[in-house]
Enzyme design. Structure first.
Site, PDB file in Angstrom:
ATOM      1  N   ASP A 180       2.940   2.146   4.681  1.00 23.98           N
ATOM      2  CA  ASP A 180       2.439   1.021   3.881  1.00 23.98           C
ATOM      3  C   ASP A 180       3.617   0.343   3.202  1.00 23.98           C
ATOM      4  O   ASP A 180       4.615   0.990   2.873  1.00 23.98           O
ATOM      5  CB  ASP A 180       1.437   1.507   2.837  1.00 23.98           C
ATOM      6  CG  ASP A 180       0.073   1.860   3.417  1.00 23.98           C
ATOM      7  OD1 ASP A 180      -0.273   1.336   4.489  1.00 23.98           O
ATOM      8  OD2 ASP A 180      -0.648   2.638   2.784  1.00 23.98           O
ATOM      9  N   ASP A 231      -3.850  -2.913   8.139  1.00 22.37           N
ATOM     10  CA  ASP A 231      -4.986  -2.956   7.211  1.00 22.37           C
ATOM     11  C   ASP A 231      -5.539  -4.377   7.084  1.00 22.37           C
ATOM     12  O   ASP A 231      -6.758  -4.574   7.021  1.00 22.37           O
ATOM     13  CB  ASP A 231      -4.577  -2.439   5.826  1.00 22.37           C
ATOM     14  CG  ASP A 231      -4.129  -0.992   5.833  1.00 22.37           C
ATOM     15  OD1 ASP A 231      -4.558  -0.230   6.733  1.00 22.37           O
ATOM     16  OD2 ASP A 231      -3.339  -0.615   4.939  1.00 22.37           O
TER      17      ASP A 231
END
Length: 158
Positions: free
Chosen positions: A111, A125
């Site tokens: 991330d 995402d």
């Protein structure tokens, strides 16, 4: 754009960005883009959204493979469907593939998008959320566009 080509492109772009982040940053490093608003922050997420279900890699991999297998199984119906259905399915599949590649190779998801008021997330995402949003929109507002539905069928009252 064909659904599978879109899914492959989304996964490839996601993996390319993650590779760049991993090769140019150290874990935990944060680069302010807009100070106190948006940073590029390199973290490894062992869970799903918001870190839920940490270290459930096998579960996430199985769910992603079921999703991808469903896309392959229903490919003809999806490919013949409304453009928004194709877009949503391609984004969802590509995002799922991008994150499952991370999980299979490292057990974590890379991330890096950090808006400081939201948990850090990644490009896969974004694709997943956008794809699901397209599919929900069709289910709620354009059900006649779903494969197998009868065009122009009357809507149910009340």
């Amino acid at each position: 754009m064909p659904v599978l080509l879109l899914a492959i492109a989304v996964a490839a772009i996601d993996q390319g960005i993650k590779y760049y982040v991993q090769s140019h940053m150290t874990l935990g490093m944060s680069i302010p883009v807009i100070n106190s608003v948006f940073h590029i922050t390199y973290i490894l997420n062992p869970g799903a959204a918001f870190g839920m279900l940490e270290h459930q890699t096998k579960l996430f991999v199985v769910v992603a493979f079921i999703l991808l297998a469903s896309l392959v199984y229903f490919y003809r119906q999806i490919a013949a469907g409304h453009w928004l259905l194709r877009l949503g399915a391609g984004l969802l599949a590509g995002g799922a593939a991008g994150n499952v590649i991370d999980r299979v190779t490292t057990g974590y998801v890379v991330d890096f998008l950090d808006f400081r008021i939201w948990p850090v997330f990644n490009s896969a995402d974004i694709a997943i959320v956008t794809g699901v949003s397209c599919l929900i929109y069709i289910l709620l507002f354009l059900p006649e566009m779903l494969p197998g539905s009868t065009p122009g069928r009357p809507k149910k009252e009340g």
